[in-house]
Design an enzyme around this catalytic site. Structure first.
Site, PDB file in Angstrom:
ATOM      1  CG  ASP A 146      -1.763   1.048   1.107  1.00  0.00           C
ATOM      2  OD1 ASP A 146      -3.003   0.941   0.767  1.00  0.00           O
ATOM      3  OD2 ASP A 146      -1.656   2.197   1.712  1.00  0.00           O
TER       4      ASP A 146
ATOM      5  CD  GLU B  41      -4.564   4.057  -1.378  1.00  0.00           C
ATOM      6  OE1 GLU B  41      -4.793   4.472  -0.152  1.00  0.00           O
ATOM      7  OE2 GLU B  41      -5.279   4.268  -2.243  1.00  0.00           O
TER       8      GLU B  41
ATOM      9  CG  ASP C 142      -4.126   9.027 -12.063  1.00  0.00           C
ATOM     10  OD1 ASP C 142      -4.636   8.568 -10.995  1.00  0.00           O
ATOM     11  OD2 ASP C 142      -5.049   9.490 -12.890  1.00  0.00           O
TER      12      ASP C 142
ATOM     13  CG  ASN D  50      -4.715  11.427  -5.442  1.00  0.00           C
ATOM     14  OD1 ASN D  50      -3.970  11.416  -6.367  1.00  0.00           O
ATOM     15  ND2 ASN D  50      -5.340  10.457  -4.700  1.00  0.00           N
TER      16      ASN D  50
ATOM     17  CG  HIS E  38      -7.252  13.301  -8.132  1.00  0.00           C
ATOM     18  ND1 HIS E  38      -7.399  12.261  -7.202  1.00  0.00           N
ATOM     19  CD2 HIS E  38      -8.030  14.318  -7.647  1.00  0.00           C
ATOM     20  CE1 HIS E  38      -8.519  12.316  -6.287  1.00  0.00           C
ATOM     21  NE2 HIS E  38      -8.649  13.490  -6.344  1.00  0.00           N
TER      22      HIS E  38
END
Length: 299
Positions: free
Chosen positions: A174, A217, A191, A182, A187
């Site tokens: 994770d 994630e 990504d 973010n 965002h």
């Protein structure tokens, strides 16, 4: 003009000569020709994945082409196969398609134009099927396996472990404080971090391992033939690959530091089901988060 390498698997030398002559008569395609005269030789060459397409005879001595198609598909061979037979029975047509052939031609009725069309059709259909499979099994953002495909592979590996007593492990990762990435950088940056994390982790995987985006994630690795201690070492290398180099983010000249936490669990042992294995890896991941992040914990 279309180029490629064509494999003919047929025990008839005359048929090999006919196909070679027909290839030379093609109008808009150029194929290098290779011939295998036995089931065993044909399967070996087909599994090399060196060929653009394959023509496969129904009768191969004491064995038949249908069995060869099934064996090749079981070994995940993706080469498009066109079935050849002297029998025009619709039953064989259906059997060939069910086994995995993409087209069907009757010997004695094949012209150069017909063979060229069949090859063009099979190659186009193969590309379409491959793209559909990719869309069905891959995560659109990272290109990793998606959760549904991972669950299928996990069930298969769990069954294999039960049957043969062979070990395998999961590493559940994770990205630490991903929401803050973010929130701070946007965002698109998040990504980008996910995509690059996937690329870095893929570089550590063996061919037999599987890497999937598990959700959000979270990324999960299925490590075949590795026990928990060995998987823990792999997980440590995975975390190092993430932390070692800052991530390039648009508008941030120095890049940003990213870390991950990981939980490791293995079968066989006290854990006996795929569901228990996932739960154990998740519990270990939770302990890694509570213990300060950027660390590995094992079940």
């Amino acid at each position: 003009m279309q180029h490629g390498k064509l494999l003919l698997i047929d025990d008839d030398r005359l048929q090999a000569q006919i196909v070679r002559q027909q290839l030379n008569s093609f109008r808009s395609s150029v194929f290098e020709f290779e011939w295998a005269s036995t089931y065993e030789e044909g399967l070996e060459r087909l599994l090399s994945e060196e060929h653009t397409a394959c023509l496969l005879d129904f009768q191969l001595g004491p064995r038949d082409g249908l069995a060869l198609i099934r064996e090749a598909r079981e070994k995940e061979c993706a080469v498009p196969i066109i079935f050849l037979t002297a029998d025009s029975s619709p039953d064989i047509d259906i059997e060939a398609m069910n086994a995995g052939a993409l087209d069907y031609l009757v010997k004695g009725e094949i012209s150069p134009a017909m063979l060229e069309r069949s090859l063009r059709y099979a190659l186009k259909l193969s590309e379409t099927l491959a793209e559909l499979k990719r869309l069905a099994t891959r995560d659109a953002l990272t290109g990793l396996l998606n959760r549904r495909e991972f669950n299928r592979l996990l069930a298969e590996e769990s069954e294999r472990s039960h049957r043969f007593g062979r070990p395998f492990s999961l590493v559940l990762l994770d990205i630490d404080r991903f929401k803050s990435i973010n929130d701070r950088y946007g965002h698109p940056a998040g990504d980008s971090v996910l995509r690059e994390t996937a690329e870095r982790l893929q570089g550590l995987m063996r061919k037999v391992d599987r890497l999937a985006r598990f959700g959000g994630e979270e990324i999960v690795a299925l490590l075949v033939e590795l026990d928990q201690e060995q998987a823990h070492d792999v997980a440590e290398r995975m975390l190092e690959a993430i932390r070692s180099t800052p991530y390039a983010v648009e508008g941030q000249a120095a890049g940003i530091s990213v870390t991950t936490s990981a939980g490791v669990a293995a079968m066989p042992g006290k854990i006996s089901t795929a569901k228990e294995l996932l739960s154990a890896a998740d519990d270990a991941l939770y302990r890694a988060k509570r213990g300060g992040r950027d660390r590995v914990e094992s079940a």
